[in-house]
Design a protein around this motif. Structure first.
Motif, PDB file in Angstrom:
ATOM      1  N   TYR A 147      71.140  12.250  47.864  1.00 15.44           N
ATOM      2  CA  TYR A 147      72.172  13.248  48.121  1.00 15.44           C
ATOM      3  C   TYR A 147      72.185  14.356  47.062  1.00 15.44           C
ATOM      4  CZ  TYR A 147      74.105   9.960  51.502  1.00 15.44           C
ATOM      5  OH  TYR A 147      74.281   9.123  52.583  1.00 15.44           O
ATOM      6  N   ILE A 148      71.223  14.325  46.187  1.00 12.97           N
ATOM      7  CA  ILE A 148      71.185  15.309  45.107  1.00 12.97           C
ATOM      8  C   ILE A 148      70.526  16.590  45.604  1.00 12.97           C
ATOM      9  CG2 ILE A 148      70.298  15.820  42.804  1.00 12.97           C
ATOM     10  CD1 ILE A 148      70.378  12.815  42.235  1.00 12.97           C
ATOM     11  N   GLU A 149      71.227  17.700  45.437  1.00 15.68           N
ATOM     12  CA  GLU A 149      70.689  19.007  45.792  1.00 15.68           C
ATOM     13  C   GLU A 149      70.266  19.722  44.514  1.00 15.68           C
ATOM     14  OE1 GLU A 149      74.249  20.176  47.507  1.00 15.68           O
ATOM     15  OE2 GLU A 149      73.844  19.294  49.474  1.00 15.68           O
ATOM     16  N   HIS A 150      69.111  20.338  44.533  1.00  8.65           N
ATOM     17  CA  HIS A 150      68.641  20.995  43.305  1.00  8.65           C
ATOM     18  C   HIS A 150      67.805  22.218  43.660  1.00  8.65           C
ATOM     19  CE1 HIS A 150      64.950  18.029  43.219  1.00  8.65           C
ATOM     20  NE2 HIS A 150      65.297  18.364  44.439  1.00  8.65           N
ATOM     21  N   SER A 151      67.664  23.099  42.671  1.00  8.99           N
ATOM     22  CA  SER A 151      66.978  24.366  42.905  1.00  8.99           C
ATOM     23  C   SER A 151      66.382  24.892  41.613  1.00  8.99           C
ATOM     24  CB  SER A 151      67.957  25.401  43.484  1.00  8.99           C
ATOM     25  OG  SER A 151      68.991  25.675  42.548  1.00  8.99           O
ATOM     26  N   LEU A 152      65.490  25.870  41.772  1.00  6.10           N
ATOM     27  CA  LEU A 152      64.873  26.557  40.643  1.00  6.10           C
ATOM     28  C   LEU A 152      65.150  28.050  40.763  1.00  6.10           C
ATOM     29  CD1 LEU A 152      61.348  24.884  40.424  1.00  6.10           C
ATOM     30  CD2 LEU A 152      63.197  24.647  38.769  1.00  6.10           C
ATOM     31  N   GLU A 153      65.372  28.698  39.628  1.00  2.15           N
ATOM     32  CA  GLU A 153      65.533  30.146  39.595  1.00  2.15           C
ATOM     33  C   GLU A 153      64.705  30.726  38.463  1.00  2.15           C
ATOM     34  OE1 GLU A 153      69.333  32.794  39.953  1.00  2.15           O
ATOM     35  OE2 GLU A 153      68.973  32.454  37.808  1.00  2.15           O
ATOM     36  N   LEU A 154      63.930  31.745  38.786  1.00  2.00           N
ATOM     37  CA  LEU A 154      63.179  32.496  37.787  1.00  2.00           C
ATOM     38  C   LEU A 154      63.777  33.899  37.716  1.00  2.00           C
ATOM     39  CD1 LEU A 154      60.767  32.826  35.833  1.00  2.00           C
ATOM     40  CD2 LEU A 154      59.423  33.581  37.813  1.00  2.00           C
ATOM     41  N   GLN A 155      64.112  34.347  36.520  1.00  2.00           N
ATOM     42  CA  GLN A 155      64.711  35.669  36.351  1.00  2.00           C
ATOM     43  C   GLN A 155      64.097  36.376  35.159  1.00  2.00           C
ATOM     44  OE1 GLN A 155      68.840  36.616  37.267  1.00  2.00           O
ATOM     45  NE2 GLN A 155      69.148  37.146  35.136  1.00  2.00           N
ATOM     46  N   VAL A 156      63.811  37.662  35.342  1.00  2.00           N
ATOM     47  CA  VAL A 156      63.298  38.517  34.278  1.00  2.00           C
ATOM     48  C   VAL A 156      64.290  39.644  34.082  1.00  2.00           C
ATOM     49  CG1 VAL A 156      61.407  39.990  33.505  1.00  2.00           C
ATOM     50  CG2 VAL A 156      60.918  37.937  34.853  1.00  2.00           C
ATOM     51  N   GLY A 157      64.697  39.891  32.837  1.00  2.00           N
ATOM     52  CA  GLY A 157      65.710  40.894  32.554  1.00  2.00           C
ATOM     53  C   GLY A 157      65.213  41.981  31.628  1.00  2.00           C
ATOM     54  N   GLY A 158      65.763  43.178  31.791  1.00  2.00           N
ATOM     55  CA  GLY A 158      65.415  44.304  30.948  1.00  2.00           C
ATOM     56  C   GLY A 158      66.644  45.101  30.542  1.00  2.00           C
ATOM     57  N   MET A 159      66.491  45.940  29.529  1.00  2.00           N
ATOM     58  CA  MET A 159      67.584  46.757  29.001  1.00  2.00           C
ATOM     59  C   MET A 159      67.080  48.163  28.722  1.00  2.00           C
ATOM     60  SD  MET A 159      69.164  44.246  26.070  1.00  2.00           S
ATOM     61  CE  MET A 159      69.969  42.684  26.447  1.00  2.00           C
ATOM     62  N   ASN A 160      67.986  49.135  28.747  1.00  2.00           N
ATOM     63  CA  ASN A 160      67.629  50.464  28.264  1.00  2.00           C
ATOM     64  C   ASN A 160      67.702  50.482  26.738  1.00  2.00           C
ATOM     65  OD1 ASN A 160      70.385  50.564  27.752  1.00  2.00           O
ATOM     66  ND2 ASN A 160      70.698  52.560  28.722  1.00  2.00           N
ATOM     67  N   GLY A 161      67.350  51.610  26.141  1.00  2.00           N
ATOM     68  CA  GLY A 161      67.296  51.688  24.682  1.00  2.00           C
ATOM     69  C   GLY A 161      68.606  51.372  23.989  1.00  2.00           C
ATOM     70  N   PRO A 162      69.743  51.983  24.393  1.00  2.00           N
ATOM     71  CA  PRO A 162      71.008  51.671  23.721  1.00  2.00           C
ATOM     72  C   PRO A 162      71.385  50.196  23.790  1.00  2.00           C
ATOM     73  CG  PRO A 162      71.217  53.718  24.929  1.00  2.00           C
ATOM     74  CD  PRO A 162      69.875  53.133  25.306  1.00  2.00           C
ATOM     75  N   ALA A 163      71.162  49.558  24.939  1.00  2.00           N
ATOM     76  CA  ALA A 163      71.482  48.139  25.051  1.00  2.00           C
ATOM     77  C   ALA A 163      70.564  47.299  24.170  1.00  2.00           C
ATOM     78  CB  ALA A 163      71.371  47.691  26.509  1.00  2.00           C
ATOM     79  N   ASN A 168      63.539  33.809  32.132  1.00  2.00           N
ATOM     80  CA  ASN A 168      64.241  32.532  32.144  1.00  2.00           C
ATOM     81  C   ASN A 168      63.881  31.730  33.381  1.00  2.00           C
ATOM     82  OD1 ASN A 168      66.583  32.791  29.900  1.00  2.00           O
ATOM     83  ND2 ASN A 168      66.259  34.760  30.901  1.00  2.00           N
ATOM     84  N   LEU A 169      63.614  30.463  33.165  1.00  2.00           N
ATOM     85  CA  LEU A 169      63.409  29.522  34.265  1.00  2.00           C
ATOM     86  C   LEU A 169      64.526  28.500  34.192  1.00  2.00           C
ATOM     87  CD1 LEU A 169      61.679  28.480  36.627  1.00  2.00           C
ATOM     88  CD2 LEU A 169      60.451  27.070  34.963  1.00  2.00           C
ATOM     89  N   GLU A 170      65.259  28.344  35.295  1.00  2.00           N
ATOM     90  CA  GLU A 170      66.420  27.473  35.293  1.00  2.00           C
ATOM     91  C   GLU A 170      66.336  26.429  36.405  1.00  2.00           C
ATOM     92  OE1 GLU A 170      71.287  27.794  35.712  1.00  2.00           O
ATOM     93  OE2 GLU A 170      70.096  29.523  35.129  1.00  2.00           O
ATOM     94  N   TYR A 171      66.674  25.197  36.050  1.00  2.00           N
ATOM     95  CA  TYR A 171      66.765  24.104  37.014  1.00  2.00           C
ATOM     96  C   TYR A 171      68.223  23.713  37.160  1.00  2.00           C
ATOM     97  CZ  TYR A 171      66.574  19.383  38.945  1.00  2.00           C
ATOM     98  OH  TYR A 171      66.777  18.270  39.718  1.00  2.00           O
ATOM     99  N   ASP A 172      68.708  23.655  38.401  1.00  2.00           N
ATOM    100  CA  ASP A 172      70.094  23.301  38.679  1.00  2.00           C
ATOM    101  C   ASP A 172      70.142  22.136  39.656  1.00  2.00           C
ATOM    102  OD1 ASP A 172      71.821  25.742  37.540  1.00  2.00           O
ATOM    103  OD2 ASP A 172      69.987  26.527  38.441  1.00  2.00           O
ATOM    104  N   ALA A 173      71.062  21.216  39.415  1.00  2.00           N
ATOM    105  CA  ALA A 173      71.227  20.076  40.309  1.00  2.00           C
ATOM    106  C   ALA A 173      72.706  19.799  40.514  1.00  2.00           C
ATOM    107  CB  ALA A 173      70.543  18.832  39.732  1.00  2.00           C
ATOM    108  N   PHE A 174      73.041  19.369  41.735  1.00  2.00           N
ATOM    109  CA  PHE A 174      74.407  18.985  42.057  1.00  2.00           C
ATOM    110  C   PHE A 174      74.396  17.537  42.539  1.00  2.00           C
ATOM    111  CE2 PHE A 174      78.040  18.487  44.879  1.00  2.00           C
ATOM    112  CZ  PHE A 174      79.067  18.931  44.070  1.00  2.00           C
ATOM    113  N   VAL A 175      75.159  16.689  41.837  1.00  2.00           N
ATOM    114  CA  VAL A 175      75.221  15.260  42.152  1.00  2.00           C
ATOM    115  C   VAL A 175      76.617  14.963  42.686  1.00  2.00           C
ATOM    116  CG1 VAL A 175      74.929  12.922  41.266  1.00  2.00           C
ATOM    117  CG2 VAL A 175      73.626  14.817  40.256  1.00  2.00           C
ATOM    118  N   PRO A 176      76.761  14.760  44.005  1.00  2.00           N
ATOM    119  CA  PRO A 176      78.097  14.545  44.576  1.00  2.00           C
ATOM    120  C   PRO A 176      78.667  13.194  44.184  1.00  2.00           C
ATOM    121  CG  PRO A 176      76.412  14.279  46.255  1.00  2.00           C
ATOM    122  CD  PRO A 176      75.708  14.776  45.033  1.00  2.00           C
ATOM    123  N   THR A 177      79.984  13.178  43.989  1.00  2.00           N
ATOM    124  CA  THR A 177      80.690  11.920  43.734  1.00  2.00           C
ATOM    125  C   THR A 177      81.642  11.577  44.872  1.00  2.00           C
ATOM    126  OG1 THR A 177      82.362  13.146  42.457  1.00  2.00           O
ATOM    127  CG2 THR A 177      80.536  12.167  41.234  1.00  2.00           C
TER     128      THR A 177
END
Length: 253
Positions: free
Chosen positions: A154-170, A200-209
């Protein structure tokens, strides 16, 4: 770092909502604890209690402590997009630890912008969002891909890959070192320009109770690169490796 508080909850809220009817509104409440880098580029960690709220209205938008506010103006079969708003954490004197008083503390800021997603199917989607500080010159962009893995029991899980950028002031706000700060730290000054700063590579899982409750777990592994990783703050006092771990209890209806 924006990703410290925002990235982990994105998939948690999605995982919490899959138990509700797909075409109906989703409401989720929860609380948890997050072990995260003390500041963007820090080597040390801090533990932070995390409350969250997620209200999802299919075809209209979402309000959550993870993804902020999205208002869907397209509502297509595959394309979704519209207005985007979110909260960007800064860094306090306490977060900086031994660097407190030597480099500038940063106040949190609200961001406003837009987003665009393409949903291939129920498992895979890609997207991007751009935003600008409403009280400053910082601008931010991210591109991401989400994949929902096959359930394990019953465990649901997923992967997310995200790449982030900023302008010069940030980039200079988070990774720059002024001449005064350089003298305080005994290092060189640094004035980075615009560019991509993290992946960033993220792994997420939801374990129902139960039918309406469960535990959400997230592990995010990130790396700074480019001018962000080359900052004296990161090279001499921090780390390009950024890991965030989260455990939350969720109630959804």
């Amino acid at each position: 770092m924006r990703r410290t508080c925002l990235l982990f909850l994105a998939a948690l809220l999605a995982a919490a909502s899959v138990h509700a009817e797909e075409d109906g509104p989703t409401y989720a409440l929860g609380a948890g604890v997050q072990r995260m880098p003390a500041w963007m580029g820090a080597k040390g960690d801090r533990n932070q209690p995390i409350p969250y709220v997620d209200i999802e209205l299919p075809g209209k938008g979402e309000l959550s402590t993870a993804d902020g506010l999205t208002i869907d103006l397209l509502d297509g079969d595959h394309w979704h997009g519209g207005l985007y708003g979110n909260w960007l954490w800064g860094r306090t004197h306490n977060d900086l630890g031994a660097l407190g008083g030597k480099v500038a503390s940063l106040s949190p800021r609200f961001q406003g912008g837009g987003y665009l997603d393409y949903v291939f199917d129920k498992r895979f989607s890609v997207g991007s969002h751009v935003a600008h500080d409403t009280d400053g010159a910082g601008a931010y962009v991210a591109v991401y891909a989400d994949y929902k893995l096959p359930n394990v029991w019953y465990i649901e899980h997923s992967l997310e890959l995200q790449v982030g950028g900023m302008n010069g002031p940030a980039m200079r706000r988070f990774f720059g070192v002024t001449p005064t700060e350089a003298r305080n730290l005994g290092t060189r000054s640094w004035q980075p320009g615009a560019g991509w700063q993290s992946a960033n590579l993220e792994y997420d899982a939801f374990v129902p109770t139960s039918q309406h409750t469960g535990f959400a777990v997230a592990i995010s592994y990130g790396r700074l690169y480019g001018d962000a990783a080359a900052s004296p703050l990161v090279k001499s006092f921090g780390s390009a490796r950024q890991v965030t771990e989260t455990l939350a209890f969720v109630y959804h209806f």
